[in-house]
Design an enzyme around this catalytic site. Structure first.
Site, PDB file in Angstrom:
ATOM      1  N   ASP A  45       0.840  -1.196   0.000  1.00 47.04           N
ATOM      2  CA  ASP A  45       0.000   0.000   0.000  1.00 47.04           C
ATOM      3  C   ASP A  45       0.879   1.251   0.000  1.00 47.04           C
ATOM      4  OD1 ASP A  45      -2.099   1.726   0.231  1.00 47.04           O
ATOM      5  OD2 ASP A  45      -2.979   0.762   1.994  1.00 47.04           O
ATOM      6  N   ASP A  46       0.765   2.045  -1.034  1.00 45.81           N
ATOM      7  CA  ASP A  46       1.529   3.312  -1.134  1.00 45.81           C
ATOM      8  C   ASP A  46       3.044   3.092  -1.121  1.00 45.81           C
ATOM      9  OD1 ASP A  46      -0.979   4.449  -0.962  1.00 45.81           O
ATOM     10  OD2 ASP A  46      -0.572   5.661   0.812  1.00 45.81           O
ATOM     11  N   CYS A  85      -5.978   4.301  -4.143  1.00 42.98           N
ATOM     12  CA  CYS A  85      -6.238   2.953  -3.667  1.00 42.98           C
ATOM     13  C   CYS A  85      -7.436   2.186  -4.235  1.00 42.98           C
ATOM     14  CB  CYS A  85      -6.388   3.084  -2.165  1.00 42.98           C
ATOM     15  SG  CYS A  85      -6.335   1.556  -1.352  1.00 42.98           S
ATOM     16  N   ARG A  89      -7.331  -1.038  -6.871  1.00 44.95           N
ATOM     17  CA  ARG A  89      -7.694  -2.398  -6.459  1.00 44.95           C
ATOM     18  C   ARG A  89      -8.823  -2.959  -7.319  1.00 44.95           C
ATOM     19  NH1 ARG A  89      -5.197  -2.875  -0.919  1.00 44.95           N
ATOM     20  NH2 ARG A  89      -3.818  -1.088  -1.130  1.00 44.95           N
ATOM     21  N   LYS A 139      -6.170  -5.755   3.244  1.00 46.11           N
ATOM     22  CA  LYS A 139      -7.009  -4.591   2.920  1.00 46.11           C
ATOM     23  C   LYS A 139      -7.829  -4.787   1.649  1.00 46.11           C
ATOM     24  CE  LYS A 139      -6.321   0.274   1.712  1.00 46.11           C
ATOM     25  NZ  LYS A 139      -5.350   1.393   1.736  1.00 46.11           N
ATOM     26  N   HIS A 141     -10.862  -2.572   0.597  1.00 45.23           N
ATOM     27  CA  HIS A 141     -11.088  -1.203   0.094  1.00 45.23           C
ATOM     28  C   HIS A 141     -11.907  -1.127  -1.193  1.00 45.23           C
ATOM     29  CE1 HIS A 141      -9.448   3.142   0.498  1.00 45.23           C
ATOM     30  NE2 HIS A 141     -10.744   3.002   0.714  1.00 45.23           N
ATOM     31  N   SER A 166      -8.643   1.623   4.529  1.00 50.01           N
ATOM     32  CA  SER A 166      -7.337   2.069   5.023  1.00 50.01           C
ATOM     33  C   SER A 166      -7.378   2.301   6.527  1.00 50.01           C
ATOM     34  CB  SER A 166      -6.933   3.386   4.355  1.00 50.01           C
ATOM     35  OG  SER A 166      -6.954   3.243   2.962  1.00 50.01           O
ATOM     36  N   HIS A 245       1.225   2.240   4.063  1.00 46.67           N
ATOM     37  CA  HIS A 245       0.314   3.396   4.120  1.00 46.67           C
ATOM     38  C   HIS A 245       0.531   4.163   5.427  1.00 46.67           C
ATOM     39  CE1 HIS A 245      -3.492   5.631   4.052  1.00 46.67           C
ATOM     40  NE2 HIS A 245      -3.671   5.232   2.805  1.00 46.67           N
ATOM     41  N   ASP A 297      -0.164  -0.595  -4.871  1.00 47.08           N
ATOM     42  CA  ASP A 297      -1.425  -0.058  -5.413  1.00 47.08           C
ATOM     43  C   ASP A 297      -1.271   1.300  -6.084  1.00 47.08           C
ATOM     44  OD1 ASP A 297      -1.023   1.363  -3.036  1.00 47.08           O
ATOM     45  OD2 ASP A 297      -3.148   1.396  -2.511  1.00 47.08           O
ATOM     46  N   ASN A 298      -0.236   2.033  -5.704  1.00 47.08           N
ATOM     47  CA  ASN A 298       0.008   3.353  -6.307  1.00 47.08           C
ATOM     48  C   ASN A 298       1.334   3.878  -5.763  1.00 47.08           C
ATOM     49  OD1 ASN A 298      -2.691   3.953  -4.272  1.00 47.08           O
ATOM     50  ND2 ASN A 298      -0.731   4.832  -3.691  1.00 47.08           N
ATOM     51  N   LYS A 318       1.847   9.745  -5.067  1.00 50.07           N
ATOM     52  CA  LYS A 318       0.446   9.319  -4.966  1.00 50.07           C
ATOM     53  C   LYS A 318      -0.517  10.450  -5.332  1.00 50.07           C
ATOM     54  CE  LYS A 318      -2.857   7.394  -1.644  1.00 50.07           C
ATOM     55  NZ  LYS A 318      -3.077   6.884  -0.281  1.00 50.07           N
TER      56      LYS A 318
END
Ligand SMILES: *[C@@H]1O[C@H](CO)[C@@H](O)[C@H](O)[C@H]1NC(C)=O
Ligand SMILES: *[C@@H]1O[C@H](CO)[C@@H](O)[C@H](O)[C@H]1NC(C)=O
Ligand SMILES: *[C@@H]1O[C@H](CO)[C@@H](O)[C@H](O)[C@H]1NC(C)=O
Ligand SMILES: *[C@@H]1O[C@H](CO)[C@@H](O)[C@H](O)[C@H]1NC(C)=O
Length: 521
Positions: A45-46, A85, A89, A139, A141, A166, A245, A297-298, A318
């Protein structure tokens, strides 16, 4: 066909013997082909392009990911479908751009009443048709909804364990050992209910004990692998970490253990969990029959300054359609299939996992829906891939503007640019800041990313690139003609009724939602 030829040439042998031999051959080959490869998708994540040691971070440590990279393949031009996010996904699981499925604008919140529409086909559903056991740990989301309509168990996952959004979307009481509250800049939202941990469609813990969460994710992942292995079933494990994240933190074992502060600690804990999964596969002797794919994810959230991630040499992070927002680390591991110590510069995307995994499993992709991915198995075998285009939608796409940017071969044209809060209000580059407002570029900004990955030298108004821009324009028009925007599942869809609560209907809301064993007032 082979069978007919064989009976023909062996016509002097008694028929029963031919049939018996054929039966044995068929039986042997079919039990071999029945060994469908297992699939593990590890989703950070991130985590930014510059955050891992093999992508050049000087002080990050991630020994298990390094091992994955050494035994497998590192991608240098791998893209997430979105700079944020939920849409990212949605696209990973459906193989379709987020605007098609309605997962726009922005992301789902704790009180969102919408989710990934149930008529979208996820890769889990596709793999289930081939007898796969499917699980998501971590996660989700992609929405919960008032009646838990959108949970993973309604989207093709046999098993689910984790927080459905998140961890900054719920009060984050403690982040750091020993039970130190999260910092003020963490945006831990206190208006919503405590972070719920779901097991399937049941809340088993609320608020989540973040400090022990990664340990439990790793344990559940290992248990799922072992159970499927014992049953002899192929499996699909989607392990979506809450790390890295913000707010960045780690459990006791990893706090203050990295050279890189809280972000480094979080990354070490993520990496440890990757090691647990790889170790479980090894113990079950499944490594050679399992594709493990790691990505993010990003791009990195840069707003937490020293605690933020890094896009390395890429511009912004991001939330933006600059490279830092969407080009992410990616590592593929499959001993015996993917050559070790390999590194590819081929273009690929999270969108490509859907058709690739379906093909690996021998499953048909859904008919009648537009898919945006291409099969990347050739890339995994060190051949050229077939993707030469990538389309960039912003955090909050709008049919009025459509695509913000188009990548065509080594070139990228920006039709619109915009800064974003996650790329840091104080970013040294003013283009990344939220104060950099939506700007249309005509002619588009044009960069040759092979020569200029940092997007610094605009070629867009040089006459020798006019023809190229025309080509890119026509590719953009052609693509946008295929896009039917799904009705937004996010804008205007929220209600406190949708907030996950262990004691639904209780008061005083939301603290009454806590599960009984929780120690925090
Ligand atoms: C799902 O249903 C919505 C609403 O009826 C429709 O607009 C959309 O095209 C459907 N999506 C798919 C993938 O079938
Ligand atoms: C949720 O379920 C209840 C009880 O079945 C029903 O009355 C309500 O309409 C449902 N709400 C939504 C948004 O699906
Ligand atoms: C980690 O370091 C911080 C800052 O030096 C300190 O306050 C904290 O007690 C340390 N935690 C552990 C578990 O060592
Ligand atoms: C080309 O664009 C750049 C950046 O927008 C600008 O600085 C430059 O003056 C432009 N050159 C021409 C010939 O228009």
């Amino acid at each position: 066909m082979a069978a007919t030829r064989k009976t023909g040439s062996l016509s002097y042998v008694p028929n029963w013997l031919v049939l018996a031999v054929l039966f044995i051959i068929l039986h042997l080959t079919s039990s071999k082909t029945q060994k469908k490869p297992n699939i593990v998708v590890l989703f950070a994540d991130d985590l930014g392009y510059g955050d891992l040691p093999m992508y050049g971070h000087p002080t990050s440590s991630a020994p298990h990911l390094e091992r994955m990279a050494q035994e497998g393949m590192v991608f240098t031009q791998f893209y997430s479908s979105s700079p944020v996010c939920s849409p990212s996904r949605a696209a990973l699981l459906t193989g379709r751009y987020q605007v098609r499925s309605g997962v726009w604008p922005g992301v789902f919140w704790a009180d969102s009443t919408g989710g990934l529409p149930l008529n979208e086909t996820t890769i889990a559903e596709v793999l289930k048709t081939q007898g796969y056991d499917t699980a998501i740990i971590g996660k989700w989301h992609l929405g919960v909804g008032v009646n838990q309509t959108y949970l993973p168990t309604n989207h093709g996952f046999d098993y689910c364990y984790g927080i459905p959004y998140s961890h900054d979307m719920c009060p984050c009481p403690v982040c750091f050992w020993p039970k130190v509250p999260c910092g003020l800049n963490d945006n831990c939202n206190s208006q919503w209910t405590g972070c719920p941990v779901y097991e399937n469609d049941r809340i088993v813990e609320q608020p989540a004990d973040l400090l022990t969460l990664s340990g439990r994710y790793a344990k559940q992942a290992s248990r799922f692998i072992q159970t499927s292995a014992e049953k002899g079933n192929p499996f699909f494990l989607y392990l979506a970490f809450q790390h890295t994240h913000h707010p960045q933190f780690a459990g006791v074992e990893f706090t203050n253990t990295s050279q890189r502060g809280e972000f480094g600690d979080a990354l070490l804990e993520l990496d440890w969990a990757v090691g647990e999964v790889l170790g479980t596969l090894q113990q079950a002797m499944l490594q050679d029959n399992t594709l493990v794919f790691f990505t993010s994810d990003n791009g990195p959230s840069l707003r937490n300054e020293q605690r933020g991630g890094s896009a390395g040499l890429l511009k912004c992070g991001k939330g933006t359609t600059y490279e830092g927002g969407q080009r992410v680390p990616a590592i593929a591991h499959w001993p015996g299939v993917i050559p070790d110590h390999s590194r590819t510069t081929e273009l690929a995307s999270t969108l490509d996992l859907f058709p690739t995994l379906a093909k690996l499993a021998g499953a048909a992709v859904p008919s009648g829906v537009v898919l945006d991915g291409v099969d990347i198995l050739p890339i995994l075998q060190n051949k050229h891939g077939s993707r030469e285009l990538f389309f960039y939608y912003p955090t909050s796409p709008d049919p009025k503007y459509g695509l913000y940017a188009v990548r065509y071969k080594q070139y990228k044209a920006h039709y619109y640019t915009q800064g974003e809060v996650n790329s840091d209000p104080n970013n040294h580059d003013p283009d990344c800041r939220p104060s950099a407002q939506l700007t249309r570029h005509d002619p588009p900004l044009l960069f040759n990313l092979n020569n200029d990955p940092s997007e610094q030298f605009n070629l867009g108004n040089m006459s020798e690139y006019k023809q190229l821009l025309k080509t890119i324009d026509s590719k953009k028009v052609e693509f946008e003609k295929t896009v039917v925007w799904g009705e937004s599942q996010i804008a205007g869809h929220s209600s406190p009724d949708a907030e996950p609560c262990y004691n639904k209907g209780c008061s005083p809301f939301p603290t009454c939602c806590h599960t009984p064993q929780w120690w925090w007032p």
